[in-house]
Motif scaffolding. Structure first.
Motif, mmCIF file in Angstrom:
data_model
loop_
_atom_site.group_PDB
_atom_site.id
_atom_site.type_symbol
_atom_site.label_atom_id
_atom_site.label_comp_id
_atom_site.label_asym_id
_atom_site.label_seq_id
_atom_site.Cartn_x
_atom_site.Cartn_y
_atom_site.Cartn_z
ATOM 1 N N SER A 89 5.007 -13.625 -5.353
ATOM 2 C CA SER A 89 3.652 -13.178 -5.045
ATOM 3 C C SER A 89 3.473 -11.764 -5.577
ATOM 4 C CB SER A 89 3.403 -13.140 -3.525
ATOM 5 O OG SER A 89 3.531 -14.394 -2.923
ATOM 6 N N ILE A 90 2.254 -11.281 -5.433
ATOM 7 C CA ILE A 90 2.002 -9.856 -5.598
ATOM 8 C C ILE A 90 1.933 -9.250 -4.205
ATOM 9 C CG2 ILE A 90 0.420 -8.093 -6.439
ATOM 10 C CD1 ILE A 90 -0.573 -10.159 -8.494
ATOM 11 N N TYR A 91 2.661 -8.176 -4.000
ATOM 12 C CA TYR A 91 2.650 -7.477 -2.719
ATOM 13 C C TYR A 91 1.940 -6.136 -2.931
ATOM 14 C CZ TYR A 91 5.859 -11.043 -1.183
ATOM 15 O OH TYR A 91 6.414 -12.257 -0.862
ATOM 16 N N LEU A 92 0.977 -5.872 -2.066
ATOM 17 C CA LEU A 92 0.155 -4.677 -2.221
ATOM 18 C C LEU A 92 0.196 -3.818 -0.976
ATOM 19 C CD1 LEU A 92 -2.065 -7.207 -3.531
ATOM 20 C CD2 LEU A 92 -2.515 -5.070 -4.693
ATOM 21 N N CYS A 93 0.296 -2.541 -1.217
ATOM 22 C CA CYS A 93 0.236 -1.540 -0.170
ATOM 23 C C CYS A 93 -1.174 -0.962 -0.161
ATOM 24 C CB CYS A 93 1.257 -0.463 -0.487
ATOM 25 S SG CYS A 93 1.127 1.039 0.476
ATOM 26 N N SER A 94 -1.690 -0.621 1.015
ATOM 27 C CA SER A 94 -3.023 -0.031 1.070
ATOM 28 C C SER A 94 -3.128 0.920 2.254
ATOM 29 C CB SER A 94 -4.093 -1.124 1.173
ATOM 30 O OG SER A 94 -3.976 -1.824 2.392
ATOM 31 N N VAL A 95 -4.122 1.790 2.151
ATOM 32 C CA VAL A 95 -4.440 2.707 3.241
ATOM 33 C C VAL A 95 -5.937 2.703 3.437
ATOM 34 C CG1 VAL A 95 -2.447 4.158 2.724
ATOM 35 C CG2 VAL A 95 -4.684 4.764 1.770
ATOM 36 N N GLU A 96 -6.351 3.058 4.634
ATOM 37 C CA GLU A 96 -7.784 3.064 4.909
ATOM 38 C C GLU A 96 -8.389 4.366 4.418
ATOM 39 O OE1 GLU A 96 -8.963 2.556 8.999
ATOM 40 O OE2 GLU A 96 -10.838 1.606 8.370
ATOM 41 N N ARG A 97 -9.521 4.230 3.777
ATOM 42 C CA ARG A 97 -10.266 5.412 3.385
ATOM 43 C C ARG A 97 -10.904 6.013 4.630
ATOM 44 N NH1 ARG A 97 -12.236 4.218 -2.228
ATOM 45 N NH2 ARG A 97 -14.282 5.052 -1.668
ATOM 46 N N GLN A 98 -11.357 7.219 4.542
ATOM 47 C CA GLN A 98 -11.913 7.892 5.717
ATOM 48 C C GLN A 98 -13.163 7.186 6.225
ATOM 49 O OE1 GLN A 98 -12.459 12.036 4.796
ATOM 50 N NE2 GLN A 98 -10.474 12.555 5.664
ATOM 51 N N GLY A 99 -13.309 7.141 7.518
ATOM 52 C CA GLY A 99 -14.544 6.656 8.119
ATOM 53 C C GLY A 99 -14.789 5.185 7.957
ATOM 54 N N ARG A 100 -13.731 4.389 8.034
ATOM 55 C CA ARG A 100 -13.884 2.932 7.910
ATOM 56 C C ARG A 100 -14.566 2.572 6.599
ATOM 57 N NH1 ARG A 100 -15.540 -1.328 12.311
ATOM 58 N NH2 ARG A 100 -13.422 -2.081 12.548
ATOM 59 N N ASP A 101 -14.139 3.238 5.570
ATOM 60 C CA ASP A 101 -14.786 3.114 4.276
ATOM 61 C C ASP A 101 -14.052 2.140 3.369
ATOM 62 O OD1 ASP A 101 -15.883 5.490 1.753
ATOM 63 O OD2 ASP A 101 -16.944 3.855 2.751
ATOM 64 N N GLY A 102 -13.410 1.164 3.966
ATOM 65 C CA GLY A 102 -12.622 0.223 3.176
ATOM 66 C C GLY A 102 -11.221 0.760 2.933
ATOM 67 N N TYR A 103 -10.479 0.046 2.111
ATOM 68 C CA TYR A 103 -9.104 0.431 1.829
ATOM 69 C C TYR A 103 -8.945 0.800 0.361
ATOM 70 C CZ TYR A 103 -7.684 -1.972 6.201
ATOM 71 O OH TYR A 103 -7.516 -2.382 7.497
ATOM 72 N N THR A 104 -7.969 1.678 0.129
ATOM 73 C CA THR A 104 -7.508 1.961 -1.230
ATOM 74 C C THR A 104 -6.188 1.234 -1.409
ATOM 75 O OG1 THR A 104 -8.582 4.120 -1.269
ATOM 76 C CG2 THR A 104 -6.762 3.764 -2.809
ATOM 77 N N PHE A 105 -6.000 0.650 -2.592
ATOM 78 C CA PHE A 105 -4.823 -0.169 -2.837
ATOM 79 C C PHE A 105 -3.924 0.432 -3.901
ATOM 80 C CE2 PHE A 105 -5.412 -4.080 -0.476
ATOM 81 C CZ PHE A 105 -6.725 -3.978 -0.087
ATOM 82 N N GLY A 106 -2.631 0.202 -3.725
ATOM 83 C CA GLY A 106 -1.700 0.462 -4.806
ATOM 84 C C GLY A 106 -1.863 -0.600 -5.882
ATOM 85 N N SER A 107 -1.148 -0.397 -6.969
ATOM 86 C CA SER A 107 -1.288 -1.312 -8.107
ATOM 87 C C SER A 107 -0.508 -2.607 -7.910
ATOM 88 C CB SER A 107 -0.837 -0.624 -9.386
ATOM 89 O OG SER A 107 0.477 -0.134 -9.235
ATOM 90 N N GLY A 108 0.283 -2.675 -6.835
ATOM 91 C CA GLY A 108 0.946 -3.929 -6.510
ATOM 92 C C GLY A 108 2.327 -4.085 -7.122
ATOM 93 N N THR A 109 3.102 -4.958 -6.498
ATOM 94 C CA THR A 109 4.428 -5.337 -6.996
ATOM 95 C C THR A 109 4.411 -6.832 -7.251
ATOM 96 O OG1 THR A 109 5.574 -3.589 -5.775
ATOM 97 C CG2 THR A 109 6.880 -5.514 -6.440
ATOM 98 N N ARG A 110 4.615 -7.200 -8.491
ATOM 99 C CA ARG A 110 4.624 -8.619 -8.857
ATOM 100 C C ARG A 110 6.054 -9.120 -8.768
ATOM 101 N NH1 ARG A 110 1.086 -11.969 -11.551
ATOM 102 N NH2 ARG A 110 -0.290 -10.189 -11.905
ATOM 103 N N LEU A 111 6.306 -9.967 -7.785
ATOM 104 C CA LEU A 111 7.648 -10.467 -7.519
ATOM 105 C C LEU A 111 7.761 -11.917 -7.948
ATOM 106 C CD1 LEU A 111 10.454 -10.434 -6.159
ATOM 107 C CD2 LEU A 111 9.304 -10.935 -3.989
#
Lengths: 114, 112
Positions: A89-111
């Motif tokens: 799969s692709i595994y992705l890390c993310s964090v929430e943007r300020q103020g419930r503004d959605g998430y920002t994602f890393g570019s992913g790890t393709r395993l």
């Protein structure tokens, strides 16, 4: 918004082995999120990683299979344990943007598990 | 729990033509709705979002989306697509626990 560095970007692993994926954020964040994207599928949340406490896993995901570390406010790791081809799969890390503004994602790890 | 559905798995559009991608959300008092794009081999990029206020929101790359409460929809549009718009598009919203959940995605293919 935060910048996320995720590594490795891709890997090919033998079944039965484990892979640890690293996620580094350029700012302090309370929660970090790990997603899985199976081939041709959407994103499924695996777990939420909080600093100083155990990760919270979503239904269908367990700590023994996907142990997570969160040693500080800018870093987390996800380990995929005892891998099988179904873990490809692709595994992705993310964090929430300020103020419930959605998430920002890393570019992913393709395993790929062979 | 709130969730989003994307009825179209795959859409083919000619370069220069208009594009509309559908997204429907289930009941929620205050929907927080997002559109993301995933280009081949890339991570996800936020195109636009809606929380409240003006129901027509503008995003990056020339995209816009319209929130229609009466239809429980948040469709994404672009007046004229470019070959670089070929990608997977995901609609997303926050669930009851404040975690971002994604629709199944729509694959957009752009033909010459």
């Amino acid at each position: 918004s935060a910048v996320i560095s995720q590594k490795p970007s891709r890997d090919i692993c033998q079944r039965g082995t484990s892979l640890t994926i690293q996620c580094q954020v350029d700012s302090q964040v309370t929660m970090m999120f790990w997603y899985r994207q199976q081939p041709g599928q959407s994103l499924t949340l695996i777990a939420t990683a909080n600093q100083g406490s155990e990760a919270t896993y979503e239904s269908g995901f367990v700590i023994d299979k996907f142990p997570i570390s969160r040693p500080n406010l800018t870093f987390s790791t996800l380990t995929v344990s005892n891998m099988s081809p179904e873990d490809s799969s692709i595994y992705l890390c993310s964090v929430e943007r300020q103020g419930r503004d959605g998430y920002t994602f890393g570019s992913g790890t393709r395993l790929t598990v062979v | 729990a709130q969730s989003v559905t994307q009825p179209d798995i795959h859409i083919t559009v000619s370069e220069g033509a208009s594009l509309e991608l559908r997204c429907n959300y289930s009941y929620g008092a205050t929907p927080y709705l997002f559109w993301y794009v995933q280009s081949p081999g890339q991570g996800l990029q936020l195109l636009l979002k809606y929380f409240s206020g003006d129901t027509l929101v503008q995003g990056i790359k020339g995209f816009e989306a319209e929130f229609k409460r009466s239809q429980s929809s948040f469709n994404l549009r672009k007046p004229s697509v470019h070959w670089s718009d070929a990608a997977e598009y995901f609609c997303a919203d926050y669930d009851s626990w404040g975690k971002l959940q994604f629709g199944a995605g729509t694959q957009v293919v752009v033909t010459p």
